[in-house]
Design an enzyme around this catalytic site. Sequence first.
Site, PDB file in Angstrom:
ATOM      1  N   TYR A  33       5.062  18.948  10.674  1.00  0.00           N
ATOM      2  CA  TYR A  33       6.080  17.977  11.105  1.00  0.00           C
ATOM      3  C   TYR A  33       7.476  18.575  11.151  1.00  0.00           C
ATOM      4  O   TYR A  33       8.442  17.822  11.283  1.00  0.00           O
ATOM      5  CB  TYR A  33       6.165  16.803  10.126  1.00  0.00           C
ATOM      6  CG  TYR A  33       4.888  16.145   9.691  1.00  0.00           C
ATOM      7  CD1 TYR A  33       4.096  15.436  10.593  1.00  0.00           C
ATOM      8  CD2 TYR A  33       4.489  16.180   8.353  1.00  0.00           C
ATOM      9  CE1 TYR A  33       2.938  14.797  10.168  1.00  0.00           C
ATOM     10  CE2 TYR A  33       3.330  15.537   7.927  1.00  0.00           C
ATOM     11  CZ  TYR A  33       2.559  14.851   8.837  1.00  0.00           C
ATOM     12  OH  TYR A  33       1.434  14.206   8.416  1.00  0.00           O
ATOM     13  N   GLU A  43       0.841  -1.212   0.000  1.00  0.00           N
ATOM     14  CA  GLU A  43       0.000   0.000   0.000  1.00  0.00           C
ATOM     15  C   GLU A  43       0.869   1.252   0.000  1.00  0.00           C
ATOM     16  O   GLU A  43       0.806   2.063   0.930  1.00  0.00           O
ATOM     17  CB  GLU A  43      -0.867   0.041   1.267  1.00  0.00           C
ATOM     18  CG  GLU A  43      -1.872  -1.062   1.449  1.00  0.00           C
ATOM     19  CD  GLU A  43      -2.542  -1.003   2.828  1.00  0.00           C
ATOM     20  OE1 GLU A  43      -2.087  -0.225   3.704  1.00  0.00           O
ATOM     21  OE2 GLU A  43      -3.523  -1.733   3.027  1.00  0.00           O
ATOM     22  N   PRO A  44       1.698   1.455  -1.015  1.00  0.00           N
ATOM     23  CA  PRO A  44       2.566   2.634  -0.990  1.00  0.00           C
ATOM     24  C   PRO A  44       1.817   3.918  -1.328  1.00  0.00           C
ATOM     25  O   PRO A  44       0.930   3.924  -2.179  1.00  0.00           O
ATOM     26  CB  PRO A  44       3.596   2.331  -2.082  1.00  0.00           C
ATOM     27  CG  PRO A  44       2.882   1.431  -3.035  1.00  0.00           C
ATOM     28  CD  PRO A  44       1.875   0.657  -2.242  1.00  0.00           C
ATOM     29  N   GLY A  45       2.171   4.978  -0.643  1.00  0.00           N
ATOM     30  CA  GLY A  45       1.642   6.300  -0.975  1.00  0.00           C
ATOM     31  C   GLY A  45       2.795   7.199  -1.377  1.00  0.00           C
ATOM     32  O   GLY A  45       3.098   7.403  -2.547  1.00  0.00           O
ATOM     33  N   ARG A  46       3.499   7.683  -0.348  1.00  0.00           N
ATOM     34  CA  ARG A  46       4.589   8.639  -0.553  1.00  0.00           C
ATOM     35  C   ARG A  46       5.621   8.196  -1.605  1.00  0.00           C
ATOM     36  O   ARG A  46       6.042   8.991  -2.431  1.00  0.00           O
ATOM     37  CB  ARG A  46       5.310   8.847   0.788  1.00  0.00           C
ATOM     38  CG  ARG A  46       6.336   9.964   0.793  1.00  0.00           C
ATOM     39  CD  ARG A  46       7.160   9.946   2.089  1.00  0.00           C
ATOM     40  NE  ARG A  46       6.333   9.822   3.264  1.00  0.00           N
ATOM     41  CZ  ARG A  46       5.843  10.851   3.963  1.00  0.00           C
ATOM     42  NH1 ARG A  46       6.140  12.073   3.617  1.00  0.00           N
ATOM     43  NH2 ARG A  46       5.077  10.642   5.020  1.00  0.00           N
ATOM     44  N   CYS A 102      -1.219  34.478   8.575  1.00  0.00           N
ATOM     45  CA  CYS A 102      -1.009  35.110   9.877  1.00  0.00           C
ATOM     46  C   CYS A 102      -0.722  34.077  10.962  1.00  0.00           C
ATOM     47  O   CYS A 102      -1.537  33.861  11.870  1.00  0.00           O
ATOM     48  CB  CYS A 102      -2.231  35.938  10.234  1.00  0.00           C
ATOM     49  SG  CYS A 102      -2.606  37.105   8.941  1.00  0.00           S
TER      50      CYS A 102
END
Length: 428
Positions: A329, A286-289, A356
């Site tokens: 992060y 299940e790769p995303g990045r 802001c």
Amino acid sequence: MSLIPVLNGFSEKNHTWCAEEVPLDQIAKQFGTPTYVYSKKALSDAFNAYEAACKKPNGEHRARVHYAMKANSNLAILNLFARLGAGFDIVSAGELARVLAAGGSANQVVFSGVGKSKQEMIAALKAGVKCFNLESIPELTRLNEVASELGVVAPISLRVNPDVDPKTHPYISTGLKGNKFGIAYDDVLKTYQEAAKMSSCKIVGIDCHIGSQITEISPYLDALDRVLDLIKALDSAGIKIHHLDIGGGLGISYTDETPPAITDFANTLLNHIEQKGYGHLEVLFEPGRSLVGNAGLLLTSIEYLKPGETKNFCIVDAAMNDLMRPAMYEAYHAIVPVKTNTNTETLTYDIVGPICESGDWLGRDRALAVKPGDQLAILSAGAYGFTMSSNYNTRGRAAEVMVDGSQVHLIRERETIESLFANERLLP
Ligand SMILES: *Cc1c(COP(=O)(O)O)cnc(C)c1O
């Protein structure tokens, strides 16, 4: 100096950064800024790097890629991956609707997440997803009821919390005892035994996902061994597992990280599974990045240079609402001027947006030779970039384009200001 990761699909040619064949300043001129720019080649190459390990020489699959689309869910990207043969890992009914709108098939969708609502379960059952990845007994009980009301059987997998340390940022580590994710290791067997009694659920798999931006292979092997032990115990208890879903989480290089190459990573895990005698299992990644992260950048223009008493600020038209990762992060993204200036002084800047909040920064202490009106490319922004963006400060979200060779395709229009409050109502 900003350390630049090795990129595919983006490069500097004649002192100008390009996406494939197209100079980025041309994209800025045509589509404005801020704009997310993706490389079709980089996306396809990353997918094919998984496929190289997943496909046997005879063309059969020993594993399947289910793209974790929360990393980037633009329809054009989903459509590209669907055409290349991907399945999808979803975490909401909204993501399911996107998969279907992009031409993906429900029977190649796995539904993850700790908090699936009843409505989401109904939508996924009606669509006919491949599997529900469940994380608790209450969730299992609810799914069983919902499936029974609909008169269907829900294919299920239980997400194991293998209690391994992925050695990544605490916000993106998910496989430790203290995390909200998965079923505690020691409870897995008895939870499967509960599931086996549920007449409207059918056990088809087991899954885990230990975190994100993981740059070492050893936590995966540890998790895998723990899950394989469970499969063995389940087998002895008469519970058969058909597929093993090892989640996503492979890291990318934002600066000088050295994660394993995709094909090596996938081969190592698949070979390990085979060596342990579980080659008959269908394996899911299940790769995303790792599929999209380095296939995209955020193009922005410099509004002002503001010298400060202790710092110089480079104020750009992109902000934390466009790219949350630095604020959220303290993530590092390499930032490069689109065109090299020769007669401009190099100074150290914090690159900040117009929002802001003091947390509204995109890069800190970067040496840049730039002037107002120049464009910057914020690299490695293809994953968790656009999908985490918001309308904070009533800022329309950025445009998105995909470059294919010398062609640029607009894949999401810039949001108009009127659209941002079109759903709001005045009191009578
Ligand atoms: C987020 C997520 C992924 C993808 O993680 P990456 O680090 O982007 O590869 C895979 N599976 C599940 C269950 C997730 O929540």
